[in-house]
Design a protein around this motif. Structure first.
Motif, PDB file in Angstrom:
ATOM      1  N   ASN A 246       5.219   3.570   2.474  1.00  0.00           N
ATOM      2  CA  ASN A 246       4.614   2.284   2.146  1.00  0.00           C
ATOM      3  C   ASN A 246       4.264   1.495   3.395  1.00  0.00           C
ATOM      4  O   ASN A 246       4.903   1.654   4.434  1.00  0.00           O
ATOM      5  CB  ASN A 246       5.567   1.442   1.288  1.00  0.00           C
ATOM      6  CG  ASN A 246       5.861   2.080  -0.042  1.00  0.00           C
ATOM      7  OD1 ASN A 246       4.991   2.676  -0.649  1.00  0.00           O
ATOM      8  ND2 ASN A 246       7.085   1.972  -0.494  1.00  0.00           N
ATOM      9  N   ALA A 247       3.285   0.647   3.238  1.00  0.00           N
ATOM     10  CA  ALA A 247       2.895  -0.309   4.267  1.00  0.00           C
ATOM     11  C   ALA A 247       2.477  -1.584   3.523  1.00  0.00           C
ATOM     12  O   ALA A 247       2.385  -1.583   2.295  1.00  0.00           O
ATOM     13  CB  ALA A 247       1.743   0.243   5.096  1.00  0.00           C
ATOM     14  N   TYR A 248       2.236  -2.644   4.256  1.00  0.00           N
ATOM     15  CA  TYR A 248       1.911  -3.926   3.619  1.00  0.00           C
ATOM     16  C   TYR A 248       0.706  -4.575   4.295  1.00  0.00           C
ATOM     17  O   TYR A 248       0.518  -4.420   5.506  1.00  0.00           O
ATOM     18  CB  TYR A 248       3.124  -4.859   3.681  1.00  0.00           C
ATOM     19  CG  TYR A 248       4.261  -4.319   2.857  1.00  0.00           C
ATOM     20  CD1 TYR A 248       4.409  -4.667   1.535  1.00  0.00           C
ATOM     21  CD2 TYR A 248       5.150  -3.396   3.397  1.00  0.00           C
ATOM     22  CE1 TYR A 248       5.421  -4.134   0.756  1.00  0.00           C
ATOM     23  CE2 TYR A 248       6.171  -2.850   2.633  1.00  0.00           C
ATOM     24  CZ  TYR A 248       6.293  -3.230   1.314  1.00  0.00           C
ATOM     25  OH  TYR A 248       7.293  -2.693   0.549  1.00  0.00           O
ATOM     26  N   THR A 249      -0.075  -5.296   3.490  1.00  0.00           N
ATOM     27  CA  THR A 249      -1.233  -5.985   4.035  1.00  0.00           C
ATOM     28  C   THR A 249      -0.774  -7.172   4.885  1.00  0.00           C
ATOM     29  O   THR A 249       0.310  -7.729   4.679  1.00  0.00           O
ATOM     30  CB  THR A 249      -2.179  -6.481   2.919  1.00  0.00           C
ATOM     31  OG1 THR A 249      -1.454  -7.348   2.038  1.00  0.00           O
ATOM     32  CG2 THR A 249      -2.772  -5.320   2.140  1.00  0.00           C
TER      33      THR A 249
ATOM     34  N   SER B  49      -2.616   3.776  -3.250  1.00  0.00           N
ATOM     35  CA  SER B  49      -2.507   2.814  -4.343  1.00  0.00           C
ATOM     36  C   SER B  49      -2.039   1.491  -3.756  1.00  0.00           C
ATOM     37  O   SER B  49      -1.548   1.435  -2.625  1.00  0.00           O
ATOM     38  CB  SER B  49      -1.550   3.306  -5.430  1.00  0.00           C
ATOM     39  OG  SER B  49      -0.245   3.434  -4.920  1.00  0.00           O
ATOM     40  N   ILE B  50      -2.190   0.432  -4.536  1.00  0.00           N
ATOM     41  CA  ILE B  50      -1.804  -0.897  -4.081  1.00  0.00           C
ATOM     42  C   ILE B  50      -1.075  -1.602  -5.210  1.00  0.00           C
ATOM     43  O   ILE B  50      -1.371  -1.381  -6.381  1.00  0.00           O
ATOM     44  CB  ILE B  50      -3.041  -1.704  -3.616  1.00  0.00           C
ATOM     45  CG1 ILE B  50      -2.627  -2.999  -2.927  1.00  0.00           C
ATOM     46  CG2 ILE B  50      -3.995  -1.956  -4.761  1.00  0.00           C
ATOM     47  CD1 ILE B  50      -3.757  -3.666  -2.162  1.00  0.00           C
ATOM     48  N   SER B  51      -0.122  -2.439  -4.847  1.00  0.00           N
ATOM     49  CA  SER B  51       0.590  -3.216  -5.863  1.00  0.00           C
ATOM     50  C   SER B  51       1.048  -4.538  -5.265  1.00  0.00           C
ATOM     51  O   SER B  51       1.257  -4.651  -4.053  1.00  0.00           O
ATOM     52  CB  SER B  51       1.794  -2.434  -6.398  1.00  0.00           C
ATOM     53  OG  SER B  51       2.706  -2.135  -5.364  1.00  0.00           O
ATOM     54  N   LYS B  52       1.169  -5.509  -6.129  1.00  0.00           N
ATOM     55  CA  LYS B  52       1.652  -6.839  -5.745  1.00  0.00           C
ATOM     56  C   LYS B  52       2.150  -7.500  -7.014  1.00  0.00           C
ATOM     57  O   LYS B  52       1.466  -7.472  -8.046  1.00  0.00           O
ATOM     58  CB  LYS B  52       0.508  -7.656  -5.115  1.00  0.00           C
ATOM     59  CG  LYS B  52       0.816  -9.102  -4.824  1.00  0.00           C
ATOM     60  CD  LYS B  52       1.532  -9.284  -3.522  1.00  0.00           C
ATOM     61  CE  LYS B  52       1.709 -10.784  -3.240  1.00  0.00           C
ATOM     62  NZ  LYS B  52       2.410 -11.029  -2.020  1.00  0.00           N
ATOM     63  N   ASP B  53       3.367  -8.056  -6.972  1.00  0.00           N
ATOM     64  CA  ASP B  53       3.906  -8.735  -8.146  1.00  0.00           C
ATOM     65  C   ASP B  53       2.938  -9.803  -8.628  1.00  0.00           C
ATOM     66  O   ASP B  53       2.404 -10.579  -7.824  1.00  0.00           O
ATOM     67  CB  ASP B  53       5.256  -9.372  -7.830  1.00  0.00           C
ATOM     68  CG  ASP B  53       6.375  -8.346  -7.693  1.00  0.00           C
ATOM     69  OD1 ASP B  53       6.182  -7.199  -8.122  1.00  0.00           O
ATOM     70  OD2 ASP B  53       7.441  -8.706  -7.147  1.00  0.00           O
TER      71      ASP B  53
ATOM     72  N   ILE C 121       0.872  -1.169   0.000  1.00  0.00           N
ATOM     73  CA  ILE C 121       0.000   0.000   0.000  1.00  0.00           C
ATOM     74  C   ILE C 121       0.917   1.229   0.000  1.00  0.00           C
ATOM     75  O   ILE C 121       1.794   1.351   0.841  1.00  0.00           O
ATOM     76  CB  ILE C 121      -0.883   0.053   1.266  1.00  0.00           C
ATOM     77  CG1 ILE C 121      -1.630  -1.245   1.497  1.00  0.00           C
ATOM     78  CG2 ILE C 121      -1.811   1.269   1.227  1.00  0.00           C
ATOM     79  CD1 ILE C 121      -2.684  -1.546   0.508  1.00  0.00           C
ATOM     80  N   THR C 122       0.707   2.128  -0.955  1.00  0.00           N
ATOM     81  CA  THR C 122       1.474   3.367  -0.989  1.00  0.00           C
ATOM     82  C   THR C 122       0.541   4.515  -0.634  1.00  0.00           C
ATOM     83  O   THR C 122      -0.514   4.678  -1.253  1.00  0.00           O
ATOM     84  CB  THR C 122       2.108   3.596  -2.378  1.00  0.00           C
ATOM     85  OG1 THR C 122       2.970   2.480  -2.669  1.00  0.00           O
ATOM     86  CG2 THR C 122       2.912   4.879  -2.409  1.00  0.00           C
ATOM     87  N   ILE C 123       0.922   5.260   0.383  1.00  0.00           N
ATOM     88  CA  ILE C 123       0.146   6.389   0.874  1.00  0.00           C
ATOM     89  C   ILE C 123       0.925   7.653   0.507  1.00  0.00           C
ATOM     90  O   ILE C 123       2.125   7.736   0.776  1.00  0.00           O
ATOM     91  CB  ILE C 123      -0.053   6.311   2.406  1.00  0.00           C
ATOM     92  CG1 ILE C 123      -0.783   5.019   2.777  1.00  0.00           C
ATOM     93  CG2 ILE C 123      -0.809   7.518   2.931  1.00  0.00           C
ATOM     94  CD1 ILE C 123       0.044   4.022   3.464  1.00  0.00           C
TER      95      ILE C 123
END
Length: 102
Positions: free
Chosen positions: A29-32, A65-69, A11-13
């Motif tokens: 950034n943080a992560y779920t 925003s959110i991202s994951k390979d 998660i990018t804030i």
């Protein structure tokens, strides 16, 4: 992802901050977690610590925003009340697997 939880998605804030040296776009950034959930820290506190400034944050100006390979964002749904300026803001992201190129 058919409702599957996606752990460790990034998660990018981000938000614009007016500091003594001018305006700057600040991100962190943080992560779920294992359940695919993330509860944000107080954005103003994090940005104040990073930039050494005291700020008031308008939650409607915060960009997420959110991202994951291997995944792409399919949908972002803001579940907060329209015009809400304080309190808990809830945003749901739906990711879908990237289709392999044949």
């Amino acid at each position: 992802t058919a409702g599957a939880h996606i752990p460790d998605a990034k998660i990018t804030i981000g938000l614009n901050v007016n500091a003594f040296y001018g305006e700057k776009f600040v991100t962190f950034n943080a992560y779920t977690n294992l359940a695919g959930r993330y509860r944000a820290l107080d954005v103003a506190s994090v940005v104040s610590a990073l930039e050494e400034v005291t700020i008031d944050v308008d939650p409607t100006k915060v960009q997420l925003s959110i991202s994951k390979d291997g995944y792409t964002m399919a949908r972002k749904l803001n579940r907060s009340r329209s015009g809400q300026k304080a309190g808990v803001f809830e945003v749901d992201f739906t990711l879908e697997k990237v289709k392999p190129v044949e």
